[in-house]
Design an enzyme around this catalytic site. Structure first.
Site, short mmCIF file in Angstrom:
data_model
loop_
_atom_site.label_atom_id
_atom_site.label_comp_id
_atom_site.label_asym_id
_atom_site.label_seq_id
_atom_site.Cartn_x
_atom_site.Cartn_y
_atom_site.Cartn_z
N LEU A 141 16.40 8.74 58.71
CA LEU A 141 16.52 9.25 60.08
C LEU A 141 16.29 8.07 61.03
CD1 LEU A 141 16.87 11.93 61.69
CD2 LEU A 141 14.38 12.00 61.86
N HIS A 142 17.35 7.48 61.51
CA HIS A 142 17.25 6.21 62.25
C HIS A 142 16.78 6.39 63.70
CE1 HIS A 142 19.24 4.13 58.93
NE2 HIS A 142 20.28 4.93 59.02
N ASP A 143 17.66 6.86 64.57
CA ASP A 143 17.42 6.79 66.00
C ASP A 143 16.20 7.56 66.50
OD1 ASP A 143 20.97 6.74 66.75
OD2 ASP A 143 19.58 5.11 66.36
N THR B 108 13.16 2.57 59.23
CA THR B 108 13.87 3.87 59.23
C THR B 108 14.20 4.34 57.81
OG1 THR B 108 16.07 2.86 59.50
CG2 THR B 108 14.84 3.43 61.52
#
Ligand code: RIB
Ligand code: CA
Length: 311
Positions: free
Chosen positions: A240-242, A194
């Site tokens: 931008l993780h999720d 990520t």
């Protein structure tokens, strides 16, 4: 054939963009959204999921509220990165459609067990408490689940909540340890992946160009994160993780995955929640897959395309 999917999350500004992308993806059969305390309280994450559902026009998808606290640890939060209400600058409101009856763990067990083995994928965008509780309630769940796509874990990049742990795993390391030990097949988007997917100005403008309510909402979340990452971390473009979990399920070719075995530290306060990623495994029998590379432009293009197809 649509992919059946449950999303477990703690919205959360990055969860929000992931949820909006999934709500707009009509090649997904989104069976339910389940929520957990994490970034903000369980009460707020359940409300926030309902808000995002209403913005996306997807009241057909039930929202089940879940665990208010980790299995053993004290609840933590990440309000500084998500805003006190969890949705950045978006002023919360009481959505029209309520949460569904029953807990998140009950819903996960029921929805997975009433469908063919391996047919229901589960995305986890927050602490793994709900999944651990579901597995405790139904010990055969791991054999019946489809791929579990998780945002969590720290290895080469180091941690983001401590030197060696990523927030989702750190927040409930005991739940994560039980899930990783369960034998279910897990695709793990940790910080190594990520952190390659940065919300640069160009990429944020790509989302701002999407003329739908979902696009405008996601763009607002990205702008909020841009501000907090600059103020708190000093990064000009935050990770931008999720949404990487949704992108990986929709377009796995955007990521490179390495077979491994992942164990979670639960005894040491210093390294609580560290994910020990062991690549010296037999690829043919590996149950865990660690994302080592991500195509950031491809992820943002996919998110923009899907948000544009939504409401
Ligand atoms: O470390 C990133 C994770 O922690 C994301 O899921 C974000 O929403 C926060 O919960
Ligand atoms: Ca999250």
């Amino acid at each position: 054939m649509k992919q059946s999917l449950i999303i477990d999350c703690d919205p959360g500004v990055d969860d929000a963009t992931g949820l909006l992308t999934a709500f707009a993806s009509h090649d997904l059969d989104l069976l339910a959204v389940t929520t957990v305390g994490g970034n903000v309280s369980a009460e707020k994450t359940a409300r926030n999921a309902r808000i995002l559902r209403q913005i996306a026009g997807r009241e057909d998808v039930p929202v089940f509220a879940g665990a208010e606290r980790p299995l053993r640890r004290e609840p933590a939060g990440a309000g500084e990165f998500h805003g006190a209400e969890g949705l950045g600058d978006l002023a919360p409101f009481e959505p029209a459609a309520p949460t569904a009856e029953g807990t998140a763990a009950e819903a996960i067990v029921r929805l997975v067990k009433e469908r063919p083995a391996g047919s229901v994928a589960l995305i986890v965008m927050g602490p793994m408490t709900n999944l651990a509780l579901a597995m405790r309630a139904e010990p055969r769940l791991a054999d019946h689940l489809g791929p579990v796509v998780v945002m969590g874990g720290a290895r080469a990049e180091g941690g983001n909540i401590t030197a060696s742990a990523e927030f989702n795993i750190w927040a409930d390391p005991d739940a994560a340890a039980e899930v990783f030990a369960s034998g279910c097949r897990m695709i793990v988007l940790g910080l190594d992946a990520t952190h390659q997917v940065r919300s640069t100005e160009t990429r944020i403008r790509m989302i701002e160009a999407v003329d739908t309510a979902s696009g405008r909402t996601a763009a607002g979340m990205l702008r909020f994160s841009q501000r907090t990452e600059r103020e708190i971390v000093g990064w000009d473009a935050g990770p931008l993780h999720d949404p990487c979990t949704v992108a990986c399920l929709l377009k796995p070719q955007l990521f490179e995955l390495a077979p491994c075995r992942i164990d979670v530290e639960t005894e040491s306060d210093l390294t609580r929640g560290h994910t020990a990623v062991e690549f010296r495994v037999e690829a043919a029998t590996a149950r865990h897959f660690w994302a080592t590379r991500a195509d950031a432009d491809g992820v943002f293009a996919l998110i923009a395309e899907r948000l544009g197809a939504g409401q």
